[in-house]
Design a protein around this motif. Sequence first.
Motif, PDB file in Angstrom:
ATOM      1  N   VAL A  66       5.145   9.713   3.793  1.00 62.72           N
ATOM      2  CA  VAL A  66       3.810  10.039   3.292  1.00 62.72           C
ATOM      3  C   VAL A  66       3.943  10.557   1.865  1.00 62.72           C
ATOM      4  O   VAL A  66       4.773  11.404   1.587  1.00 62.72           O
ATOM      5  CB  VAL A  66       3.142  11.103   4.183  1.00 62.72           C
ATOM      6  CG1 VAL A  66       1.757  11.432   3.667  1.00 62.72           C
ATOM      7  CG2 VAL A  66       3.083  10.610   5.614  1.00 62.72           C
ATOM      8  N   ALA A 125       0.840  -1.191   0.000  1.00 61.18           N
ATOM      9  CA  ALA A 125       0.000   0.000   0.000  1.00 61.18           C
ATOM     10  C   ALA A 125       0.879   1.246   0.000  1.00 61.18           C
ATOM     11  O   ALA A 125       2.081   1.170   0.180  1.00 61.18           O
ATOM     12  CB  ALA A 125      -0.892  -0.009   1.230  1.00 61.18           C
ATOM     13  N   ALA A 126       0.253   2.407  -0.230  1.00 59.66           N
ATOM     14  CA  ALA A 126       0.972   3.678  -0.173  1.00 59.66           C
ATOM     15  C   ALA A 126       0.338   4.543   0.900  1.00 59.66           C
ATOM     16  O   ALA A 126      -0.883   4.582   1.023  1.00 59.66           O
ATOM     17  CB  ALA A 126       0.895   4.381  -1.525  1.00 59.66           C
ATOM     18  N   LYS A 127       1.210   5.215   1.647  1.00 58.87           N
ATOM     19  CA  LYS A 127       0.656   6.068   2.712  1.00 58.87           C
ATOM     20  C   LYS A 127       0.360   7.463   2.157  1.00 58.87           C
ATOM     21  O   LYS A 127       1.236   8.124   1.610  1.00 58.87           O
ATOM     22  CB  LYS A 127       1.640   6.157   3.879  1.00 58.87           C
ATOM     23  CG  LYS A 127       1.027   6.888   5.061  1.00 58.87           C
ATOM     24  CD  LYS A 127       1.577   6.470   6.404  1.00 58.87           C
ATOM     25  CE  LYS A 127       3.063   6.587   6.515  1.00 58.87           C
ATOM     26  NZ  LYS A 127       3.579   6.337   7.844  1.00 58.87           N
ATOM     27  N   ARG A 128      -0.872   7.861   2.289  1.00 55.88           N
ATOM     28  CA  ARG A 128      -1.270   9.190   1.809  1.00 55.88           C
ATOM     29  C   ARG A 128      -2.122   9.854   2.879  1.00 55.88           C
ATOM     30  O   ARG A 128      -2.817   9.169   3.631  1.00 55.88           O
ATOM     31  CB  ARG A 128      -2.156   9.085   0.569  1.00 55.88           C
ATOM     32  CG  ARG A 128      -1.576   8.348  -0.610  1.00 55.88           C
ATOM     33  CD  ARG A 128      -2.571   8.474  -1.764  1.00 55.88           C
ATOM     34  NE  ARG A 128      -2.292   7.586  -2.868  1.00 55.88           N
ATOM     35  CZ  ARG A 128      -1.394   7.830  -3.820  1.00 55.88           C
ATOM     36  NH1 ARG A 128      -0.674   8.928  -3.759  1.00 55.88           N
ATOM     37  NH2 ARG A 128      -1.226   6.988  -4.801  1.00 55.88           N
TER      38      ARG A 128
END
Lengths: 530, 415
Positions: free
Chosen positions: B49, B12-15
């Motif tokens: 982030v 996943a990607a942290k946003r």
Amino acid sequence: MATIGIAFGNSTTSFATIKDGKVDVIANPDGERFISSTLSYVDGDEYHGQQALAQVIRSPRSTIVNFRDFIGVPFEEINSEYSKYAAHPIELNGKVGYEINGNKISVNEVVKRHLKQIKNAAEDYLGQEIESVVLTVPTNFNEIQKCELIKISNDAGLKVKQLINEPTSALLAHLSNKNQLLEDKIYVVADFGGIRSDAAVVSVRGGIMTLLSTEHSNKLGGIELDEALIDFFASDFQKKFKADAKKTEKSYSKLSAASNITKKTLSNIQTANVSVDSLAEGFDYMSSINRLRFELVGRKVFSEMTQFVENVVKKAGLETLDIDSVLLVGGTSNIPKVANTLSLIFPESTEIFAPAIDSKLPNPNELNCRGAAIQASLIANFDDEEIKESLQPIIINTEHLQVPIGIKDLDGNFLTILSKETAYPIKKQISFESNSDNVEIEFYEGKRSIKETVVEPEQYSDEEEDSEEEEPEIIREVEYLPGTLLAKMSLNGVGSGKNVDVIIQIDREGKMHLTGRSGDVVVKGEITQA
Amino acid sequence: MSFTAVASYTAAAKRPIEPVGQYFLAHATRTLKGHTWSEFEKIEAEKNVVSVEEKDADEELFDEEINDPELLAHDPKDWKTCDLYAALGLSKLRVKATPSQIVKAHRKAVLQHHPDKKSSKGGSLDQDGFFKIIQKAFETLMDPAKRKQFDSVDDNADVAVPTGKITNNAEFYAAWGPVFESEARFSNKQPVPSLGDDNSTREEVELFYKFWNNFDSWRTFEWLDEDVPDDTSNRDHKRYIEKKNNNARKKKKTDDNKRLSDLVKRVQAEDPRIKKFKEDEKAEKARKKWEREAGARAAEEAAKAKAEAEAKAKAEAEAAAKNDKEAAKKAKEAAKNAKKKNKRAIRNSAKDNGYFGDEDKAAIIDLDLDALIDSFDDVKLGEVASKLKDVTGDDAKKVLNEVAAESKLSLKYFV
Ligand SMILES: Nc1ncnc2c1ncn2[C@@H]1O[C@H](COP(=O)(O)OP(=O)(O)O)[C@@H](O)[C@H]1O
Ligand SMILES: [Mg+2]
């Protein structure tokens, strides 16, 4: 005691409140809902809004315009181009200020007075004191600018409960209005204002919004269209009277104000007049222009807008095919041509929300303040501590899935359960009807693919003279196919024609819990993140 | 009944999510409920982030990582000798870092080096030491007076003075330009003129040396003070240290002024442009002199040319005159010959025609002819001769008779 939402722009400021569960955009005592963000000091009086803007012609150096973006920016970094025909920004302790009738005034003071006027208008309208506000800001306002704005607003007697981003505010307003918050979609929010344009790609997943990309321009906006019209009228004037309408500041400003009105009129009707008494060298100017001509005059600006939107999509790593909807925001989005040219770069399946396409939509210039009002009412009962807690990085910074996750349906197609860019923790469930006693469920990651469909051209009657052989049209669409197999489960003895629930849950740590269930038959399992 | 896990799902990607709307508030409430976070978790939440706004321009100017082992191991008690800019990841910006950049860099350094984070990764507790240095660095650099003291002795910002032999102009500018750019940080007067290059004008070069020969420096040396004991019991000792410090500062300041002034003198002596300007000046002088003398030279040449021309003209004139004379002589002779020829033709005209049958009167006829010839001028001679040329016999007699009649001479034979 009321709470309102304010959209404070460089060109206009608007504000709204929630009344009987409905958003109500407030007008100032002059009946304006888009209050010009302008202050003017003439003969010892302070003018505000349209009244102030009208002073630009007579007292340009006493009239302050387009100042919002100067908040919290060192003087040497500002672009003062859009103050050319009004009060000129000066350096005041390294920051921006103005010298009005010999008195120096900081931009913070200007903003404060502007917000005070807004506060007074709102209290007038509501008949009660304003307690606090939610303000919108562009996504590229930096921390210093935000701190300054909060400080100034507090000083003006408007306690800021929260600053929210313009595009999300607009989208919140739109989705709440349509009751579509829970539909997972990728939006482009394009805000075409007066002296700037902003766009964002926003994913909406389970009612949660995430910015995937943003784009900003200080060289694109309604003022460029005004200028195109000014040039057009000025050359017509030159032809008719051999006089230069752009020669003096005063004549320029007169023509500018008239062109602006003409431009706005053309958003509603096909032909508009322009009329300026004593424009230059004593000649009155009177003419008219139709919408088509205007679209031609402004074609460079319109094509830049298209380019601008294409850029924001590209920045998100997407194609226009991936965009489900486009929401147009800002004063300039009232122009039908904006929506029409934009629709050309998106597939037909992409919905475009603009008044030119759906006249029942609210004015695109109201969306920012409408969203702010909704947010204001949602947090009305939160105290400062609670709001601060909710805004901590640990709440905000969230993991987002980078590929969709779903199952293969009975026809072998990929069925999305969690869309790409869904933030977790999350839990989502779908259901289908079994077609055999034993049910096999396969969980997949979706693989993006482009489906091309060839549409044969319609046969036109040969009335048309040189109707050439039409090329067949190829329609491209994004579709997701079953990609990586993640897990399999089998539910035995379910029985044909029974309801089967599939539940995917991702916990805070990123572990994915998969459940298949039909009546008493339940299978569970989990997989990890790479 | 069965479940088989086949693969892990894509990372996943942290946003940051947008903190608006009812579903966000539900998320916040859910996340907050009954939960407290450690400092470590909070710091982790700010890391990695994916932000959508253009990467902060400042970030690019910061050091990628703060991980120089020597720096990390620096004794916090000795923090004053530490490179405070490097401790915040500002080793590229140094004196140029703005306060807001310092704030940002500090934040970034804290994220990386907060003790909570380190202990969780099994680092030893005394790694707190570097965190203390970070905090000291931040305090110092945010206080303008303290920062000036530190900047004064921040030799990491110095550029090494060239020592080797400089062989060409480009090398000279490349070696010395950065030295002056670095020294410029101490100037009270800003902006500071830079060394420039071969294209600099003489005025610019002169201004440069004028500025640097009168350099007004804010450099101070308090940072290197020996610690003044704060124990009040021994006032004398305290005063002694203070005095010692004061003297040391003064000496260092004097030394530094001399250092710079020597440096400027050295560069001025080596500056290829100054040499060139001197050569240019010499050449210019020579040129001026040459120009000044040009008048006399020109007059002399003119006189010479004039004399030559005159001589040439004279020679030409003489030659022409000679030619003329010869031509005249020739013409005269030709005329004389023609006259002789004509006279002969007239004289012989009777004899050639057998004296017109009057041979007995030959003597008289010849006498008449002689008288006629004598009376004719050159023109008449030519005329008569030509009339006689194509006639014979009586025709010739007739011509002669006509001429005789015209002449009004009293002749014996011709009438
Ligand atoms: N009905 C309309 N048709 C065309 N342009 C309009 C209309 N209403 C406002 N505008 C233009 O929109 C611009 C202001 O947009 P706005 O969103 O209020 O700007 P900002 O958000 O920067 O304050 C101006 O250039 C104005 O002329
Ligand atoms: Mg706007």
